[in-house]
Design an enzyme around this catalytic site. Structure first.
Site, mmCIF file in Angstrom:
data_model
loop_
_atom_site.group_PDB
_atom_site.id
_atom_site.type_symbol
_atom_site.label_atom_id
_atom_site.label_comp_id
_atom_site.label_asym_id
_atom_site.label_seq_id
_atom_site.Cartn_x
_atom_site.Cartn_y
_atom_site.Cartn_z
ATOM 1 N N HIS A 244 -21.791 38.266 41.924
ATOM 2 C CA HIS A 244 -21.382 39.358 41.267
ATOM 3 C C HIS A 244 -21.420 38.961 39.853
ATOM 4 C CE1 HIS A 244 -20.450 42.736 44.080
ATOM 5 N NE2 HIS A 244 -19.606 41.982 44.854
ATOM 6 N N CYS A 294 -26.382 41.332 39.186
ATOM 7 C CA CYS A 294 -25.884 41.961 37.936
ATOM 8 C C CYS A 294 -26.284 41.301 36.169
ATOM 9 C CB CYS A 294 -25.595 43.247 38.204
ATOM 10 S SG CYS A 294 -26.037 43.874 39.148
#
Length: 436
Positions: A244, A294
């Site tokens: 992440h 991301c």
């Protein structure tokens, strides 16, 4: 957090840092669930009172829509009413359009000629002669081959145009694959990405080490251990991060990747471990970072073009984001750096950071097939490593990924921060050479 609130915090950072003592409002922030105890501990470790205040404001910007009003309540209840009134007044009068992010001053780079040396017009530099007993990785072509196989002929020894990449093994490759998180959603499909890149870099003659489900401190320990190794017998070093990620403040490389404990490691800190100062045996050698995470939580819906312009490709039915949601108090966390990491290190050279998405935007991952970025990076390396340099191949990846669509709507645009000084050609696997 609302972009308008972020802008207010950024414009008033000096006033806040000047008077705020984070220890006086930490209890209220914890009570309201804006920060966790681990996050407050990280802020406390960041240095002086001013350093702690700066870090608190940076972290606050990632804490979702409720963070700003809760922060004002904490200030009012803890003896900082004047500061709270100032911020509240600007909140009521700010002309900043809520749908637009505040302007950011980006560095300006001169364009780099990405053409291969054999395509540059004019006289070419002479090939560096080999010492007695040495030979090229690829034998010199016969006269009949020179016209048809010019793309596969390249000088392997270090030159003004090309990095030396003929060591065997070529270098070390560390892959960090974070799949199962405590407070965040699991990253189904990441093992597929990891397996692909492990096989790919082994085929490119790298020694590959895979680490799975690392916490923040463990990521730092692995990078520190990699930096302490002797790379003098190698020509290159590769780090792959599958996790992440989120957008954080930076002055060099944007973004951060998260440990499975939901604590971040800024990308600029990750690159610092291997720069010329901290890893002398990698000086003047290429350090490559590939990041599938991301860069923020903004979704790109793209813009309409002629059907002849691109060939749209729908994403999978199981597309997920590698973003950290900012609406929950238990998600996006501290972005603290190690002491002086941003100020004491020289400007990076021979570093390339390839991002799966543009800073600030989400990156898409299919739970069954893996991420768009890794899937295409792996395929293009397989098909083109024998003939094309790295920067050219990354542009191919950009082009293919940009044509995908998640849920028929959302787009993704990979990119890279390139501080390489030369062309980089990987060692092509045996049997992969083909005429141009």
């Amino acid at each position: 957090m609302d972009p308008r609130h972020k802008k207010i915090l950024q414009y008033n950072r000096i006033n806040i840092v000047k008077v705020l003592d984070p220890s006086k409002i930490s209890g209220e922030l914890l009570k309201r669930g804006i920060f966790s105890q681990d996050m407050m501990d990280e802020i406390t470790k960041s240095g002086t009172r001013r350093d702690q205040a700066r870090q608190l404001i940076r972290d606050l910007e990632t804490r979702g829509a409720k963070a700003f009003p809760a922060f004002l309540e904490c200030l009012s209840g803890c003896g900082y009413r004047d500061l709270a009134d100032l911020l509240q007044k600007e909140n009521q009068t700010s002309p900043h359009h809520p749908g637009r992010l505040p302007p950011v001053d980006l560095p300006i780079y001169n364009p780099i000629d990405i053409r291969r040396p054999d395509r540059v017009p004019g006289p070419q530099p002479k090939e560096v002669p080999l010492h007695p007993g040495e030979s090229n990785v690829f034998p010199a072509p016969s006269p009949g081959e020179r016209e048809t196989d010019c793309r596969t002929r390249r000088t392997r020894r270090d030159s003004l145009q090309t990095y030396k990449m003929d060591a065997s093994p070529c270098g070390l490759c560390l892959i960090i694959n974070n799949v199962e998180f405590r407070q965040l959603s699991d990253r189904s499909g990441s093992d597929i990405d990891c397996d692909k890149l492990e096989r790919r870099f082994r085929s490119l003659n790298f020694i590959v080490t895979v680490r799975r489900n690392l916490k923040q401190k463990q990521i730092k320990m692995e990078l520190s251990s990699l930096a302490k190794k002797d790379h003098s017998g190698y020509d290159c070093c590769v780090v792959v991060l599958l996790s992440h990620g989120a957008e954080v403040s930076h002055n060099r490389f944007p973004g951060a990747v998260y440990g499975v404990d939901a604590l971040p490691v800024p990308v600029q800190l990750i690159t610092n471990y291997l720069n010329g100062q901290n890893c002398p045996s990698l000086q003047s050698k290429p350090k490559l970072f590939f990041i599938q995470a991301c860069g923020g939580d903004e979704k790109d819906t793209g813009f309409e073009v002629s059907p002849d312009e691109v060939e749209p490709r729908p994403g999978g039915a199981d597309d997920q984001m590698d973003a950290i949601p900012t609406s929950s108090s238990s998600d996006s966390l501290s972005t603290s750096d190690e002491p002086d990491a941003r100020t004491s290190l020289p400007t990076p050279s021979d570093i390339l950071v390839s991002y799966s998405t543009f800073p600030g935007y989400v990156s898409w991952r299919d739970t069954q097939a893996g991420s768009w970025y890794v899937e295409n990076l792996d395929r293009i390396l397989e098909e083109n490593a024998a003939t094309d340099d790295l920067v050219t191949m990354l542009m191919m990846v950009n082009d293919v990924v940009s044509q995908n669509s998640a849920k028929g709507l959302y787009k993704q645009m990979p990119g890279s921060f390139n501080f390489l000084r030369k062309h980089l050609y990987f060692q092509a696997p045996p049997g992969s050479r083909s005429p141009a």
